[in-house]
Design a protein around this motif. Structure first.
Motif, PDB file in Angstrom:
ATOM      1  N   TYR A  27       0.834  -1.211   0.000  1.00  0.00           N
ATOM      2  CA  TYR A  27       0.000   0.000   0.000  1.00  0.00           C
ATOM      3  C   TYR A  27       0.863   1.252   0.000  1.00  0.00           C
ATOM      4  O   TYR A  27       0.481   2.270  -0.592  1.00  0.00           O
ATOM      5  N   ALA A  75      -2.157   6.445  -6.036  1.00  0.00           N
ATOM      6  CA  ALA A  75      -2.945   5.212  -5.937  1.00  0.00           C
ATOM      7  C   ALA A  75      -4.042   5.180  -6.991  1.00  0.00           C
ATOM      8  O   ALA A  75      -4.294   4.134  -7.621  1.00  0.00           O
ATOM      9  N   VAL A 101      -2.421  -6.290  -4.847  1.00  0.00           N
ATOM     10  CA  VAL A 101      -3.553  -5.440  -4.471  1.00  0.00           C
ATOM     11  C   VAL A 101      -4.519  -5.418  -5.647  1.00  0.00           C
ATOM     12  O   VAL A 101      -4.093  -5.341  -6.805  1.00  0.00           O
ATOM     13  N   ALA A 106      -7.250  -0.551  -4.532  1.00  0.00           N
ATOM     14  CA  ALA A 106      -6.474   0.653  -4.816  1.00  0.00           C
ATOM     15  C   ALA A 106      -7.390   1.860  -4.967  1.00  0.00           C
ATOM     16  O   ALA A 106      -7.074   2.963  -4.483  1.00  0.00           O
ATOM     17  N   PHE A 109      -8.749   2.814  -1.497  1.00  0.00           N
ATOM     18  CA  PHE A 109      -7.640   3.391  -0.741  1.00  0.00           C
ATOM     19  C   PHE A 109      -7.375   4.826  -1.197  1.00  0.00           C
ATOM     20  O   PHE A 109      -7.274   5.754  -0.387  1.00  0.00           O
TER      21      PHE A 109
END
Length: 313
Positions: A27, A75, A101, A106, A109
């Protein structure tokens, strides 16, 4: 149920569950930490050069929000560009194409960090800075990533504005407005971006061609790209000295920035002259690396002068 059908179901399940096991480092990679570090630095310089004062805690909040907003943009960029990242050698190990991911994760996030950073900056510092950060995120994700990057070889020219906004956001965090000085900081990064990224594109053109991204070397050819690098470098050099001429930097900065600008132009001339073989690649890599040093030094000099002035005041 036949063995073949069972195998098909297992294959489908494996596709569904690709990703979703991302670690903290995965992340973090979504945030593009190297790009974020440049954003933090230039935003901090803008904040420090701005007239007026801001409580150290609020200054820390402002820089944190700008950093998180930049990371959120990264992201969301990876979410939208997952198909491109999977093709390019430079990006295929990123968390989404590597299967660490999912695109949905993504996106969630990035959106969470985007909204959170904008709201926190607006509530804690001022709403002008918050709105400016929101516009910066929007510009990078929607204008650059979703539109310009895939549609025009001028993608990095116009889209480069997103990377040039952070010092203005830092400035706005203190003053609640923007000014000519903050625009000059923007303009330095804006004019620096094309020769910096076109140098990278010259020795990564096969990647962009494979991914279908219309970078200038792919669309207009390497010779035209070298012309454009030299042209932008010539325009960049005097803009880099502008803080001195406008009175918010010292003669020391003026001399240093002029010498750095001349070195930048000299390396761009070298790229323009050397067009084939290893010598061409070496010249291009040299310019790319120096361009990073050039931008860092300009902003470091401005920051150093600000800190010295603060101590002597």
């Amino acid at each position: 149920m036949s063995l073949v059908e069972r195998q098909d179901m297992m294959n489908e399940d494996s596709v569904v569950w690709t990703g979703g096991m991302g670690t903290a480092s995965d992340y973090l990679a979504l945030l593009k930490p190297r790009v974020m570090s440049l954003v933090i630095f230039t935003a901090f310089v803008g904040l420090m050069l701005a007239p007026g004062t801001l409580h150290p805690v609020l200054a820390g909040v402002a820089i944190l929000c700008i950093a998180v907003g930049a990371g959120a943009s990264g992201a969301l960029n990876m979410w939208y560009d997952a198909d491109i990242d999977e093709v390019m050698s430079r990006t295929k190990k990123r968390p989404i194409p590597a299967g660490k991911v999912t695109r949905e994760e993504a996106f969630t996030f990035g959106m969470t960090l985007s909204i959170g950073s904008v709201l926190l900056l607006g509530l804690m510092v001022n709403w002008f800075a918050g709105a400016f950060l929101a516009f910066t995120i929007f510009f990078y994700v929607v204008i650059y990533t979703m539109w310009l990057k895939r549609s025009t070889p001028q993608n990095i020219v116009i889209g480069g504005a997103a990377g040039a906004f952070p010092p203005m956001v830092g400035w706005a965090s203190v003053t609640g407005s923007v000014s000519l000085e903050s625009f000059i900081l923007f303009l330095i990064i804006f004019m620096w971006t094309p020769p910096h990224f076109w140098a990278l594109a010259l020795f990564k053109s096969s990647d962009y061609r494979a991914a279908g991204v219309p970078m200038l070397p792919v669309v207009a050819g390497e010779t035209n790209t070298r012309h454009q690098i030299l042209l932008y470098s010539v325009f960049l050099a005097p803009i880099g000295v502008a803080p001195y001429f406008l009175g918010f930097a010292s003669p020391v900065y003026g001399v240093a920035s002029a010498l750095l600008g001349l070195a930048f132009v000299a390396l761009a001339v070298d790229v323009w002259r050397k067009r084939e073989g290893d010598v061409a690649r070496t010249a291009t890599v040299r310019l790319f690396k120096f361009s990073i040093f050039y931008l860092f030094m300009l902003f470091a000099l401005l920051l150093g002068e600000s800190l010295v002035a603060g101590v002597l005041a």
